[in-house]
Motif scaffolding. Structure first.
Motif, PDB file in Angstrom:
ATOM      1  N   PRO A 173       0.816  -1.226   0.000  1.00  0.00           N
ATOM      2  CA  PRO A 173       0.000   0.000   0.000  1.00  0.00           C
ATOM      3  C   PRO A 173       0.845   1.269   0.000  1.00  0.00           C
ATOM      4  O   PRO A 173       0.625   2.187   0.804  1.00  0.00           O
ATOM      5  CB  PRO A 173      -0.793  -0.140   1.307  1.00  0.00           C
ATOM      6  CG  PRO A 173       0.149  -0.856   2.225  1.00  0.00           C
ATOM      7  CD  PRO A 173       0.910  -1.826   1.347  1.00  0.00           C
ATOM      8  N   PHE A 174       1.826   1.334  -0.915  1.00  0.00           N
ATOM      9  CA  PHE A 174       2.732   2.479  -0.981  1.00  0.00           C
ATOM     10  C   PHE A 174       2.884   2.930  -2.429  1.00  0.00           C
ATOM     11  O   PHE A 174       2.776   2.122  -3.361  1.00  0.00           O
ATOM     12  CB  PHE A 174       4.112   2.115  -0.415  1.00  0.00           C
ATOM     13  CG  PHE A 174       4.079   1.470   0.936  1.00  0.00           C
ATOM     14  CD1 PHE A 174       3.652   2.178   2.047  1.00  0.00           C
ATOM     15  CD2 PHE A 174       4.462   0.142   1.097  1.00  0.00           C
ATOM     16  CE1 PHE A 174       3.611   1.579   3.298  1.00  0.00           C
ATOM     17  CE2 PHE A 174       4.429  -0.470   2.337  1.00  0.00           C
ATOM     18  CZ  PHE A 174       4.000   0.255   3.444  1.00  0.00           C
ATOM     19  N   ASP A 175       3.174   4.212  -2.597  1.00  0.00           N
ATOM     20  CA  ASP A 175       3.402   4.753  -3.937  1.00  0.00           C
ATOM     21  C   ASP A 175       4.750   4.285  -4.483  1.00  0.00           C
ATOM     22  O   ASP A 175       5.626   3.842  -3.735  1.00  0.00           O
ATOM     23  CB  ASP A 175       3.381   6.279  -3.893  1.00  0.00           C
ATOM     24  CG  ASP A 175       2.011   6.835  -3.547  1.00  0.00           C
ATOM     25  OD1 ASP A 175       1.014   6.146  -3.807  1.00  0.00           O
ATOM     26  OD2 ASP A 175       1.963   7.962  -3.016  1.00  0.00           O
ATOM     27  N   ALA A 176       4.906   4.408  -5.794  1.00  0.00           N
ATOM     28  CA  ALA A 176       6.199   4.121  -6.423  1.00  0.00           C
ATOM     29  C   ALA A 176       7.266   5.065  -5.873  1.00  0.00           C
ATOM     30  O   ALA A 176       6.977   6.210  -5.494  1.00  0.00           O
ATOM     31  CB  ALA A 176       6.088   4.280  -7.937  1.00  0.00           C
ATOM     32  N   ASP A 177       8.498   4.551  -5.797  1.00  0.00           N
ATOM     33  CA  ASP A 177       9.653   5.350  -5.350  1.00  0.00           C
ATOM     34  C   ASP A 177       9.496   5.867  -3.923  1.00  0.00           C
ATOM     35  O   ASP A 177       9.980   6.951  -3.586  1.00  0.00           O
ATOM     36  CB  ASP A 177       9.900   6.534  -6.292  1.00  0.00           C
ATOM     37  CG  ASP A 177      10.160   6.108  -7.719  1.00  0.00           C
ATOM     38  OD1 ASP A 177      10.591   4.967  -7.935  1.00  0.00           O
ATOM     39  OD2 ASP A 177       9.924   6.915  -8.632  1.00  0.00           O
ATOM     40  N   SER A 178       8.854   5.073  -3.066  1.00  0.00           N
ATOM     41  CA  SER A 178       8.613   5.514  -1.687  1.00  0.00           C
ATOM     42  C   SER A 178       9.778   5.244  -0.752  1.00  0.00           C
ATOM     43  O   SER A 178       9.858   5.857   0.314  1.00  0.00           O
ATOM     44  CB  SER A 178       7.363   4.818  -1.123  1.00  0.00           C
ATOM     45  OG  SER A 178       6.194   5.276  -1.750  1.00  0.00           O
ATOM     46  N   PHE A 179      10.686   4.320  -1.128  1.00  0.00           N
ATOM     47  CA  PHE A 179      11.719   3.883  -0.199  1.00  0.00           C
ATOM     48  C   PHE A 179      13.092   3.847  -0.863  1.00  0.00           C
ATOM     49  O   PHE A 179      13.218   3.553  -2.051  1.00  0.00           O
ATOM     50  CB  PHE A 179      11.380   2.497   0.365  1.00  0.00           C
ATOM     51  CG  PHE A 179      10.091   2.475   1.140  1.00  0.00           C
ATOM     52  CD1 PHE A 179      10.049   2.909   2.458  1.00  0.00           C
ATOM     53  CD2 PHE A 179       8.910   2.044   0.545  1.00  0.00           C
ATOM     54  CE1 PHE A 179       8.862   2.915   3.173  1.00  0.00           C
ATOM     55  CE2 PHE A 179       7.717   2.035   1.248  1.00  0.00           C
ATOM     56  CZ  PHE A 179       7.693   2.474   2.569  1.00  0.00           C
TER      57      PHE A 179
END
Length: 226
Positions: free
Chosen positions: A116-122
């Motif tokens: 449940p995270f956007d692309a390029d979040s980490f």
């Protein structure tokens, strides 16, 4: 993939998620006593090899009771942020209790197959003793999700039972999994090869034996997405 194959594939996914949630919810009260003494040393080594930096955004996949999240938050400092995700609600509650004073850490209850995270979040991902819980096709789907949420050149560390160093133990483990899927839920795999096939650049590979099982610790980088 035909409509029927897709239906069966999705049904296996749902069954696997239900099994993992039920098993790790039941195990949660005893996890730190029974499992962490075996896995914790390698998890800490993996975190050290990842070299998380101050202000990094870090994802701990299959974070369990949150011990890895605490170690990672110490590594990135107050300017960094660590998010743990686990499919088992009771594990998440224990992790949140442990992280009560570890802001800005966060624990999310969710499935690694649909992060449940956007692309390029980490910038950094840790998957310690997690990917072996998935069937091979689901494991590929998880790695696609991890590539999606990682920035280009982001770092990943995967620690898992391996098929790369033994010709006898992994097949035995697989047979035990087939016979007793609720007790032996791991599926050893060739970690380095699997990451390379998923378009990660392998940087480091380290092998150790945990009890009688060969374990592979791999650090890799995420290339640019097409």
């Amino acid at each position: 993939m035909t409509r029927e194959q897709t239906r069966r594939h999705n049904a296996r996914r749902r069954e696997q998620t239900r099994h993992s949630k039920a098993w790790y919810n039941a195990l949660s009260r005893y996890y730190d006593v029974l499992v962490d003494p075996v896995q914790g040393r390698l998890r800490r080594r993996g975190i050290d090899r990842l070299g998380a930096s101050p202000d990094d955004r870090v994802l701990d996949v299959g974070c369990g009771t949150g011990r890895g999240v605490v170690t990672l938050q110490d590594a990135v400092g107050s300017d960094g942020r660590v998010v743990g995700i686990d499919v088992a609600e009771r594990m998440c509650r224990l992790a949140r209790d442990r992280l009560e004073d570890e802001a800005p850490s966060e624990v999310v209850c969710g499935d690694a197959l649909t992060l449940p995270f956007d692309a390029d979040s980490f910038d950094v991902v840790l998957a310690s003793f997690t990917l072996e819980l998935f069937e091979a096709d689901h494991r590929r789907a998880v790695l696609e999700e991890l590539r999606r949420v990682l920035v280009p050149q982001g770092r990943i560390c995967v620690i898992a039972p391996s098929t790369a160093t033994s010709t006898t133990i992994p097949p035995l483990y697989v047979r035990l999994n087939d016979a007793f899927p609720r007790l032996v839920d791991s599926r050893p795999f060739d970690v380095s090869t699997t990451l390379a096939e998923a378009n990660f650049e392998v940087v480091l590979t380290h092998f150790e034996w945990v009890l009688v099982i060969p374990v592979e610790l791999v650090v890799a980088r995420c290339g640019s997405r097409p």
